[in-house]
Design an enzyme around this catalytic site. Sequence first.
Site, PDB file in Angstrom:
ATOM      1  CD  GLN A   1      -0.644 -15.325  -0.336  1.00 57.37           C
ATOM      2  OE1 GLN A   1      -1.786 -15.098  -0.678  1.00 57.37           O
ATOM      3  NE2 GLN A   1      -0.292 -15.524   0.930  1.00 57.37           N
TER       4      GLN A   1
ATOM      5  CB  SER B   1      -4.071 -12.689  -2.181  1.00 57.29           C
ATOM      6  OG  SER B   1      -4.221 -12.963  -0.795  1.00 57.29           O
TER       7      SER B   1
ATOM      8  CE  LYS C   1       4.624 -11.473  -1.024  1.00 60.69           C
ATOM      9  NZ  LYS C   1       4.350 -10.893   0.305  1.00 60.69           N
TER      10      LYS C   1
ATOM     11  CG  HIS D   1       3.478  -8.839   4.504  1.00 56.51           C
ATOM     12  ND1 HIS D   1       3.317 -10.198   4.371  1.00 56.51           N
ATOM     13  CD2 HIS D   1       2.244  -8.317   4.289  1.00 56.51           C
ATOM     14  CE1 HIS D   1       2.045 -10.477   4.105  1.00 56.51           C
ATOM     15  NE2 HIS D   1       1.380  -9.352   4.045  1.00 56.51           N
TER      16      HIS D   1
ATOM     17  CE1 TYR E   1      -6.043  -5.059   3.890  1.00 57.76           C
ATOM     18  CE2 TYR E   1      -6.367  -4.706   1.538  1.00 57.76           C
ATOM     19  CZ  TYR E   1      -6.026  -5.536   2.585  1.00 57.76           C
ATOM     20  OH  TYR E   1      -5.658  -6.833   2.342  1.00 57.76           O
TER      21      TYR E   1
END
Length: 397
Positions: free
Chosen positions: A131, A110, A255, A279, A28
């Site tokens: 974010q 996040s 972003k 990303h 991941y």
Amino acid sequence: MDLDFTYPEVEDLRRRARRKMPLFAFDYLDSGTGRELGVVRNRTALDAVRFLPASLKGKMDAELEITFMGQTYSMPIGVAPIGMSGMIWPGAEQYLAKNAAEKRLPYCLSTVATKLPELIGPLAGDMGWFQLYTPAEPEVRRDILRRARAAGFTKLVLTVDVPAESRRERQRRAHVAAPPRITPKVAWEIMTHPEWALKTLRMGRPGIVLTDDYLSPRQKARDRFMNAGRVIRGFPDWTCLAALRDEWKGDLLVKGVMDPDDAKRMVEAGVDGIWVSNHGARQFDAAPASITQLPKIRAVLGPDVPIVFDSGVRCGLDVMRAIALGADLVMMGRAWHYAVGALDHAGPAWLCHIMEADLRSAMAQIGAVKLSEITARLVAGDGGGVVPTPRLERGTS
């Protein structure tokens, strides 16, 4: 153990983290999407940016402290948001936020973290950024903003480079889920990685917790990926950006920007800073390397708009490359998680040491004491063919 001999670079931390993490957690973190050519492209393009060494400069002591969007940081690096950080390594969000506060570096949490902003915000102190993946429901968006502000986060980062779910095939093969689905393969991975398993047992099974707060009991599924998607799949557009600009009274960054025209329009719409990123090559395998777009975006925006950069950064020299081509601040995601996976709570401080030592060494090689002196030492033609005009300060030194 002398860490400088055992783990002198990020790749050493990566190898150690790979041995200590279950495969689903490591893949991941480590994977891109598609054939993962974008990951290679990011690395190849960074390696192509070269500098002219300098001679007879005497003893040099680089000045690394920066002022960025009204905040002072000890170095031009920070922690980029990674979803499910606490699934990658138990306690990662807490470790990284605490280290950011201690070292005076920005830490970005996040939306799909495994810990709530109310817990992480106080740990990060005034270093905390939040974010946002935009919720489909405006009232949910406004409530998340309220909670982020109340938790002490000073800057809001809207991510715009996830218009659709990417395949991330390596993650699928590894059966990535939050919490992990206990198949025989996953169970074996957990059993054979006891440190991760025991720490997870103590801290609780990781899940995407913030989005769960906005679902009714009948909507909730065991799969928190599905839960999160129901809340945050808002497909942001320019109207959404305008609403967000009205609702968030602090600094707003966007972003995932790769198009210079988009960057210019965002600034005209009231965005305070642009975050150049693909990303980490996790969304679109055919995208150009982020570092090749950075000088183009700087050229369009001019010298004064704050620019953040990420994607593929592995060393202090990469930080120097990004600053030379127009960035004010450089964020890393994977590297911090390799560090916590390798060294647990001691990992973030050790990565700070690696990055600072390498950046100081690289700057000495080109005769730069100030970050603002780096661009002048670029080898002509590197960095995608566009070299920003050097500024005296550009807000970084």
